[in-house]
Design a protein around this motif. Structure first.
Motif, PDB file in Angstrom:
ATOM      1  N   MET A   1       0.838  -1.196   0.000  1.00 29.72           N
ATOM      2  CA  MET A   1       0.000   0.000   0.000  1.00 29.72           C
ATOM      3  C   MET A   1       0.873   1.246   0.000  1.00 29.72           C
ATOM      4  SD  MET A   1      -2.950   1.145   2.741  1.00 29.72           S
ATOM      5  CE  MET A   1      -1.762   1.350   4.080  1.00 29.72           C
ATOM      6  N   GLU A   2       0.583   2.167  -0.889  1.00 29.37           N
ATOM      7  CA  GLU A   2       1.341   3.411  -0.986  1.00 29.37           C
ATOM      8  C   GLU A   2       0.837   4.406   0.060  1.00 29.37           C
ATOM      9  OE1 GLU A   2       2.410   6.908  -4.265  1.00 29.37           O
ATOM     10  OE2 GLU A   2       0.785   5.456  -4.643  1.00 29.37           O
ATOM     11  N   ILE A   3       1.770   5.005   0.790  1.00 26.31           N
ATOM     12  CA  ILE A   3       1.434   5.999   1.806  1.00 26.31           C
ATOM     13  C   ILE A   3       2.075   7.326   1.411  1.00 26.31           C
ATOM     14  CG2 ILE A   3       1.584   6.644   4.237  1.00 26.31           C
ATOM     15  CD1 ILE A   3       1.861   3.677   4.904  1.00 26.31           C
ATOM     16  N   VAL A   4       1.265   8.350   1.231  1.00 26.65           N
ATOM     17  CA  VAL A   4       1.739   9.671   0.816  1.00 26.65           C
ATOM     18  C   VAL A   4       1.383  10.680   1.905  1.00 26.65           C
ATOM     19  CG1 VAL A   4       1.630  11.484  -0.926  1.00 26.65           C
ATOM     20  CG2 VAL A   4       1.422   9.083  -1.607  1.00 26.65           C
ATOM     21  N   VAL A   5       2.389  11.368   2.417  1.00 25.87           N
ATOM     22  CA  VAL A   5       2.181  12.372   3.467  1.00 25.87           C
ATOM     23  C   VAL A   5       2.626  13.721   2.925  1.00 25.87           C
ATOM     24  CG1 VAL A   5       2.679  13.061   5.834  1.00 25.87           C
ATOM     25  CG2 VAL A   5       2.636  10.632   5.229  1.00 25.87           C
ATOM     26  N   THR A   6       1.730  14.702   2.924  1.00 26.37           N
ATOM     27  CA  THR A   6       2.049  16.038   2.439  1.00 26.37           C
ATOM     28  C   THR A   6       1.610  17.076   3.467  1.00 26.37           C
ATOM     29  OG1 THR A   6      -0.067  16.154   1.246  1.00 26.37           O
ATOM     30  CG2 THR A   6       1.851  15.392   0.016  1.00 26.37           C
ATOM     31  N   GLY A   7       2.139  18.292   3.334  1.00 27.91           N
ATOM     32  CA  GLY A   7       1.809  19.360   4.258  1.00 27.91           C
ATOM     33  C   GLY A   7       1.318  20.595   3.543  1.00 27.91           C
ATOM     34  N   ARG A   8       0.396  21.302   4.187  1.00 29.69           N
ATOM     35  CA  ARG A   8      -0.085  22.591   3.702  1.00 29.69           C
ATOM     36  C   ARG A   8       0.276  23.640   4.745  1.00 29.69           C
ATOM     37  NH1 ARG A   8      -6.247  20.798   2.211  1.00 29.69           N
ATOM     38  NH2 ARG A   8      -5.798  19.466   0.407  1.00 29.69           N
ATOM     39  N   HIS A   9       1.079  24.587   4.351  1.00 33.89           N
ATOM     40  CA  HIS A   9       1.513  25.657   5.252  1.00 33.89           C
ATOM     41  C   HIS A   9       2.282  25.116   6.459  1.00 33.89           C
ATOM     42  CE1 HIS A   9      -1.285  27.897   2.806  1.00 33.89           C
ATOM     43  NE2 HIS A   9      -2.309  27.214   3.277  1.00 33.89           N
TER      44      HIS A   9
END
Length: 223
Positions: A1-9
């Protein structure tokens, strides 16, 4: 399973990434067919909103099913736990519904064909956002977008932000649209009505009461 973690500000710290990966077994235990999980961490800079400064949005894609949950708290770790609790509950509902359909059961869904218009928002999915902060509002409206892409611009020096996103929707019944609305945790859901072919919205009214809002042109109605 692909896990993608991103941030906003905000910047994503390695500790947060490690905690996310350690907790994703809760998702695979309920939805072993999950292909992708996207976690978006947002930071609210207003000191008056310190108690909800961190918001975590989790989106799970399993085949053609998209399940989403979000929560806000003073820190990202408690927000993650709260969002994950909501997500696992919705994943269980999805699993149970599949089992019931295999047995030939169907849940009765009360639908209120009211005329109360919901406040429109654009549904979010797990696709990456394409932000163009330097564009004008007119450019944002006129921009050509691909499926899942979005554009977001600020109107001059005002706090007003215009966001446009292209969502590809397969025709579905009202019952299916209500089910999808519950999965993503929204108060409304945009869809194309399989029976009429019209762009439509289902939305919460109060309690177990729902509404359906359909859109058409005077020319089509007159035919």
């Amino acid at each position: 399973m692909e896990i993608v973690v991103t941030g906003r500000h905000t910047q994503i710290k390695q500790r947060f990434r490690d905690v996310v990966e350690s907790k994703m077994n809760r998702v695979t235990a309920i939805a072993p067919d999950a292909q992708r999980v996207q976690i978006v961490l947002s930071h609210e800079g207003n000191p008056r909103q310190a108690d909800t400064a961190k918001r975590v949005e989790i989106t799970v894609i399993a085949g053609r099913t998209v399940v989403r949950a979000e929560a806000s708290s003073a820190d990202e770790f408690s927000a993650l736990d709260m969002a994950l609790d909501k997500l696992t509950l919705r994943l269980r509902r999805t699993r149970d519904r599949r089992k019931d359909h295999r047995r030939g059961y169907s849940d009765p869904v009360p639908v209120d064909l009211g005329v109360v218009e919901p406040t429109p928002e654009v549904e979010e999915t797990a696709e990456e956002e394409v932000e163009e902060p330097n564009n004008s509002p007119a450019d944002a409206v006129a921009a050509e977008l691909g499926p899942g892409e979005s554009v977001e611009v600020q109107v001059g020096d005002t706090p007003i932000v215009i966001r446009r996103k292209l969502h590809i929707a397969e025709p579905m019944t009202i019952d299916e649209a209500l089910y999808e609305m519950e999965l993503i945790g929204h108060d409304f859901f945009l869809f194309v009505n399989k029976e009429t072919g019209r762009p439509s919205v289902v939305y919460h009214r109060h309690g177990w009461s729902y509404g359906v809002f359909e859109i058409d042109t005077p020319e089509n109605v007159a035919k």
